[in-house]
Design an enzyme around this catalytic site. Structure first.
Site, PDB file in Angstrom:
ATOM      1  N   VAL A  11       5.153 -24.014 -32.427  1.00  0.00           N
ATOM      2  CA  VAL A  11       3.999 -21.998 -32.809  1.00  0.00           C
ATOM      3  C   VAL A  11       3.431 -21.924 -34.125  1.00  0.00           C
ATOM      4  CG1 VAL A  11       4.416 -20.296 -32.497  1.00  0.00           C
ATOM      5  CG2 VAL A  11       5.740 -21.401 -30.809  1.00  0.00           C
ATOM      6  N   ARG A  42       9.774 -27.399 -43.505  1.00  0.00           N
ATOM      7  CA  ARG A  42      10.833 -28.479 -44.519  1.00  0.00           C
ATOM      8  C   ARG A  42      10.409 -30.351 -44.550  1.00  0.00           C
ATOM      9  NH1 ARG A  42      14.981 -28.399 -39.370  1.00  0.00           N
ATOM     10  NH2 ARG A  42      13.091 -29.900 -38.855  1.00  0.00           N
ATOM     11  N   ARG A  43       9.428 -30.278 -44.062  1.00  0.00           N
ATOM     12  CA  ARG A  43       9.264 -31.399 -44.543  1.00  0.00           C
ATOM     13  C   ARG A  43       7.650 -31.875 -45.007  1.00  0.00           C
ATOM     14  NH1 ARG A  43      10.336 -34.354 -38.622  1.00  0.00           N
ATOM     15  NH2 ARG A  43       9.904 -32.489 -38.779  1.00  0.00           N
ATOM     16  N   GLY A 132       6.851 -15.791 -24.331  1.00  0.00           N
ATOM     17  CA  GLY A 132       5.827 -16.429 -24.584  1.00  0.00           C
ATOM     18  C   GLY A 132       4.245 -15.152 -24.683  1.00  0.00           C
ATOM     19  N   ILE A 134       2.897 -13.734 -22.785  1.00  0.00           N
ATOM     20  CA  ILE A 134       3.401 -12.260 -22.060  1.00  0.00           C
ATOM     21  C   ILE A 134       3.375 -10.998 -22.544  1.00  0.00           C
ATOM     22  CG2 ILE A 134       4.699 -10.947 -19.906  1.00  0.00           C
ATOM     23  CD1 ILE A 134       5.755 -13.928 -19.034  1.00  0.00           C
ATOM     24  N   LYS A 203      17.082 -12.950 -24.547  1.00  0.00           N
ATOM     25  CA  LYS A 203      15.505 -12.500 -24.511  1.00  0.00           C
ATOM     26  C   LYS A 203      15.986 -10.733 -23.761  1.00  0.00           C
ATOM     27  CE  LYS A 203      13.093 -16.819 -24.142  1.00  0.00           C
ATOM     28  NZ  LYS A 203      12.459 -17.321 -23.716  1.00  0.00           N
TER      29      LYS A 203
END
Ligand code: NDP
Ligand code: HSE
Length: 437
Positions: A11, A42-43, A132, A134, A203
């Protein structure tokens, strides 16, 4: 308007791409340009392809980035409970606007985030956390605030909808359909959160909280996944003109003491093929909202994927940007109704039960007697010789019973007693039925 982006995975990378590609339009819509102050990951060494962003913006110091004085908005697309919760609570308390897609955190401890937003007089937006792309939470949180929502029924997990749709289309079993979902990139390497219903339950908690002005957490949601759904169940549903979906259902009702309350549950259920949710195939999501004045409303679209989810995140960024410029806040949490959450046993459902029985006098009466003893009313009974029904496996007859609505505890107790009945050789399938009564 300066943004701290936390996370640059599926995302986050699309959020960064869209911020770059649409920068002029976004600036015009907000009234000020957006600038990325930093991106916490993180990396640092991870290959991020051709992401259109200065590599110097990446950092592993999320806490330091959030604290920077020049950061106005924190966009969290990392996921998980900690450290995301501490980051967002600190940001909100410091008066920074927060946009997050983190359904797990909102369902686990949404209260901490809402309280921090109230303390810091800051905006908390989370449109991407459910379904997502919507637009669903803003209609619940704003457009429908003049109405009284009675029920929300949704398909809110794309992975399980893909699996169940494949089972329905091809007759495949669960394991085979999961394998296909994994090969096509719908299911993650560890599909537990999806197939066991944890993702949908998170959700469901968020939807119920917004629909009923009540704090509902993941622990309040009755959850069953789809791992036990068999090809025989799917065939049984087809024989009834139904299909099986993993549904999230949040409904108003009264509890045993007669008080208004809500029930929130996630489980597989048969729905008639004529129901609007039955035609939602592939990895799509759809949510059916029923409200007193508005009547039925249906929301449909892509519930997952980097770009689709980023669309919702960007919409929230524009909203918080406009609010900041105008010096106003979004509507704060609305939990005034504070309704009790009913246990699953008190939820009103219908059952479809398929029994392998001996074909001899008195069997139907004995079976019907069990339903009567538990005060469960039978809606339809169908008997077929063994072998002609999908559930038939060399027994004398297959008896398919669909009930009227009854408390789930009564229905479950009925099935339990049927298991011990001499006339019943085995219970081939038990499924809840929704949407037909
Ligand atoms: P990914 O696993 O693809 O990305 C997670 C990102 O967070 C990575 O960039 C990772 O860094 C970074 N990260 C992880 N831990 C830390 C840490 N301790 N400090 C800093 N950065 C960290 O997740 P997704 O993009 O799929 O999901 C993000 C959020 O969006 C989750 O809450 C998810 O539930 C939600 N969501 C996702 C949808 C989807 O379709 N994927 C749909 C709707 C919501 P690195 O890149 O270095 O590994
Ligand atoms: N795993 C989720 C799904 C992603 O399959 O729908 C979106 O939350």
């Amino acid at each position: 308007m300066r943004l701290a982006i936390l996370g640059c995975g599926t995302v986050g990378s699309e959020v960064v791409r869209l911020l770059h590609e649409q920068s002029a339009d976004l600036a015009a819509r907000i009234g000020a340009p957006l600038e990325i102050a930093g991106i916490a990951v993180r990396r640092l060494g991870r290959d991020r392809g051709d992401l259109p962003v200065d590599p110097e913006l990446f950092t592993t110091d999320a806490v330091g980035l959030i604290k920077r004085d020049d950061v106005d908005v924190v966009v969290e697309v990392v996921g998980g409970i900690e450290p995301a919760r501490s980051w967002l609570v600190d940001a909100l308390r410091a008066g920074k606007s927060v946009v997050t897609a983190n359904k797990a955190l909102l369902a686990e401890d949404g209260a901490a985030l809402h309280d921090a937003a109230a303390d810091g007089r800051a905006d908390l937006y989370y449109e991407a956390s459910v379904a997502g792309a919507i637009p669903l939470l803003r209609p619940l949180r704003e457009s429908l605030h003049g109405d009284r929502i009675t029920r929300v029924t949704g398909i809110v997990n794309g992975t399980t909808n893909f699996i169940l749709s494949a089972m329905d289309a091809t007759g495949a079993g669960f394991a085979e359909a999961l394998e296909e979902a994994t090969e096509l990139g719908y299911a993650e390497a560890d599909p537990t959160a999806d197939v066991e219903g944890f993702d949908a339950a998170a959700k469901a908690a968020i939807l119920a909280s917004l629909a009923f002005h009540t704090r509902v957490g993941a622990a309040d949601v009755h959850r069953e996944g789809i791992t036990e759904v068999t090809a025989a169940d799917v065939a049984s549903a087809q024989a009834m003109g139904c299909t099986i979906k993993l549904l999230c259902i949040a409904a108003r009702g009264v509890d045993a003491a007669g008080r208004e309350s809500v029930s929130v549950r996630v489980h597989p259920a048969m729905i008639p093929r004529s129901h609007p949710l039955a035609s939602v195939g592939d990895a799509y999501n759809a949510v059916f909202v029923e409200a007193d004045a508005a009547g039925p409303l249906m929301f449909y679209g892509r519930g997952a994927g980097g770009a689709a989810t980023a669309s919702a995140v960007l919409g929230d960024i524009v909203a918080v940007g406009r609010n900041r410029l105008a010096g106003v806040r979004a509507p704060s949490e609305s939990a005034y109704a504070d309704l009790a959450v009913r246990p699953m046993g008190e939820a009103l459902t219908r059952y479809h039960v398929s029994l392998d029985v001996a074909d001899k006098p008195g069997v139907l009466a004995a079976v019907a007697g069990v339903f009567a003893r538990h005060d469960v009313s039978i809606a339809t009974v169908r008997q077929a010789p063994a072998g002609t029904e999908p559930a038939g496996r060399g027994v004398d007859a297959v008896l398919v019973i669909v009930t009227h609505v009854a408390p789930d505890a009564a229905l479950a107790a009925t099935v339990e007693e049927l298991r011990g009945l001499d006339a019943v050789r085995s219970i081939a399938s038990v499924l809840r039925v929704e949407g037909g009564e």
